[in-house]
Design a protein around this motif. Structure first.
Motif, PDB file in Angstrom:
ATOM      1  N   GLU A  83      -0.720  -5.585   0.969  1.00  0.00           N
ATOM      2  CA  GLU A  83      -2.178  -5.644   0.982  1.00  0.00           C
ATOM      3  C   GLU A  83      -2.654  -6.526  -0.155  1.00  0.00           C
ATOM      4  O   GLU A  83      -1.968  -6.696  -1.160  1.00  0.00           O
ATOM      5  CB  GLU A  83      -2.801  -4.255   0.899  1.00  0.00           C
ATOM      6  CG  GLU A  83      -3.028  -3.716  -0.459  1.00  0.00           C
ATOM      7  CD  GLU A  83      -3.743  -2.363  -0.496  1.00  0.00           C
ATOM      8  OE1 GLU A  83      -4.208  -1.842   0.527  1.00  0.00           O
ATOM      9  OE2 GLU A  83      -3.818  -1.818  -1.604  1.00  0.00           O
TER      10      GLU A  83
ATOM     11  N   GLN B  24      -5.767  -6.947  -2.818  1.00  0.00           N
ATOM     12  CA  GLN B  24      -6.904  -6.273  -3.437  1.00  0.00           C
ATOM     13  C   GLN B  24      -7.687  -7.298  -4.244  1.00  0.00           C
ATOM     14  O   GLN B  24      -7.104  -8.186  -4.853  1.00  0.00           O
ATOM     15  CB  GLN B  24      -6.447  -5.178  -4.402  1.00  0.00           C
ATOM     16  CG  GLN B  24      -5.718  -4.042  -3.778  1.00  0.00           C
ATOM     17  CD  GLN B  24      -5.271  -3.034  -4.817  1.00  0.00           C
ATOM     18  OE1 GLN B  24      -5.285  -3.296  -6.016  1.00  0.00           O
ATOM     19  NE2 GLN B  24      -4.862  -1.866  -4.357  1.00  0.00           N
TER      20      GLN B  24
ATOM     21  N   ILE C 268      -5.416  -5.494   4.492  1.00  0.00           N
ATOM     22  CA  ILE C 268      -3.988  -5.434   4.818  1.00  0.00           C
ATOM     23  C   ILE C 268      -3.530  -6.830   5.232  1.00  0.00           C
ATOM     24  O   ILE C 268      -4.236  -7.545   5.934  1.00  0.00           O
ATOM     25  CB  ILE C 268      -3.736  -4.425   5.961  1.00  0.00           C
ATOM     26  CG1 ILE C 268      -4.229  -3.029   5.581  1.00  0.00           C
ATOM     27  CG2 ILE C 268      -2.271  -4.410   6.370  1.00  0.00           C
ATOM     28  CD1 ILE C 268      -3.525  -2.422   4.392  1.00  0.00           C
TER      29      ILE C 268
ATOM     30  N   TYR D  51     -10.353  -4.659  -0.336  1.00  0.00           N
ATOM     31  CA  TYR D  51      -8.947  -4.862   0.005  1.00  0.00           C
ATOM     32  C   TYR D  51      -8.832  -5.298   1.461  1.00  0.00           C
ATOM     33  O   TYR D  51      -9.780  -5.171   2.244  1.00  0.00           O
ATOM     34  CB  TYR D  51      -8.131  -3.576  -0.210  1.00  0.00           C
ATOM     35  CG  TYR D  51      -8.373  -2.556   0.869  1.00  0.00           C
ATOM     36  CD1 TYR D  51      -7.508  -2.456   1.952  1.00  0.00           C
ATOM     37  CD2 TYR D  51      -9.483  -1.717   0.828  1.00  0.00           C
ATOM     38  CE1 TYR D  51      -7.762  -1.533   2.968  1.00  0.00           C
ATOM     39  CE2 TYR D  51      -9.728  -0.802   1.819  1.00  0.00           C
ATOM     40  CZ  TYR D  51      -8.857  -0.712   2.895  1.00  0.00           C
ATOM     41  OH  TYR D  51      -9.119   0.185   3.900  1.00  0.00           O
TER      42      TYR D  51
ATOM     43  N   ASP E 175       0.849  -1.189   0.000  1.00  0.00           N
ATOM     44  CA  ASP E 175       0.000   0.000   0.000  1.00  0.00           C
ATOM     45  C   ASP E 175       0.884   1.238   0.000  1.00  0.00           C
ATOM     46  O   ASP E 175       2.113   1.153  -0.094  1.00  0.00           O
ATOM     47  CB  ASP E 175      -0.983  -0.013   1.177  1.00  0.00           C
ATOM     48  CG  ASP E 175      -0.318   0.162   2.534  1.00  0.00           C
ATOM     49  OD1 ASP E 175       0.914   0.355   2.603  1.00  0.00           O
ATOM     50  OD2 ASP E 175      -1.032   0.116   3.547  1.00  0.00           O
ATOM     51  N   ARG E 176       0.292   2.399   0.113  1.00  0.00           N
ATOM     52  CA  ARG E 176       1.071   3.633   0.013  1.00  0.00           C
ATOM     53  C   ARG E 176       2.040   3.840   1.178  1.00  0.00           C
ATOM     54  O   ARG E 176       2.913   4.687   1.123  1.00  0.00           O
ATOM     55  CB  ARG E 176       0.139   4.829  -0.139  1.00  0.00           C
ATOM     56  CG  ARG E 176      -0.757   5.051   1.046  1.00  0.00           C
ATOM     57  CD  ARG E 176      -1.643   6.270   0.806  1.00  0.00           C
ATOM     58  NE  ARG E 176      -2.532   6.445   1.926  1.00  0.00           N
ATOM     59  CZ  ARG E 176      -3.831   6.314   1.885  1.00  0.00           C
ATOM     60  NH1 ARG E 176      -4.416   6.004   0.759  1.00  0.00           N
ATOM     61  NH2 ARG E 176      -4.545   6.486   2.956  1.00  0.00           N
TER      62      ARG E 176
END
Length: 98
Positions: free
Chosen positions: A29, A31, A48, A46, A23-24
């Protein structure tokens, strides 16, 4: 996706797929992605990957796939109930109206 499903991840509808990425913030993560109308795909759910809660990475990814599927179903249920509630949209006169 076949490798994840063989390891225990839920199957997805035809054309849909899992994407495992960071992720950012750099956390892994999972999806669930749906094909786009004309090109590409879009994320519809999604989860984590919680590596600290599992013995190995594969088990953690499978657990995240399961969680993402749960979220997908919860989102569909919420939308269904919202559509049903909106069927009552408008004024409702307790005296039956004129």
């Amino acid at each position: 996706m076949a490798q994840l499903v063989a390891a225990g991840a839920p199957e997805l509808p035809e054309g849909w797929f899992y994407r495992v990425r960071d992720d950012r913030f750099g956390w892994p993560e999972v999806q669930i992605r749906q094909p786009g109308r004309w090109f590409g795909s879009r994320s519809v759910a999604y989860a984590i990957v919680r590596t600290e809660e599992h013995d190995d990475g594969q088990t953690a990814v499978i657990a995240a796939c399961v969680k993402a599927c749960q979220r997908l179903h919860e989102n569909y249920e919420h939308r269904r109930k919202t559509r049903e509630a909106l069927e009552f949209h408008g004024d409702h006169d307790p005296k039956g109206g004129r």
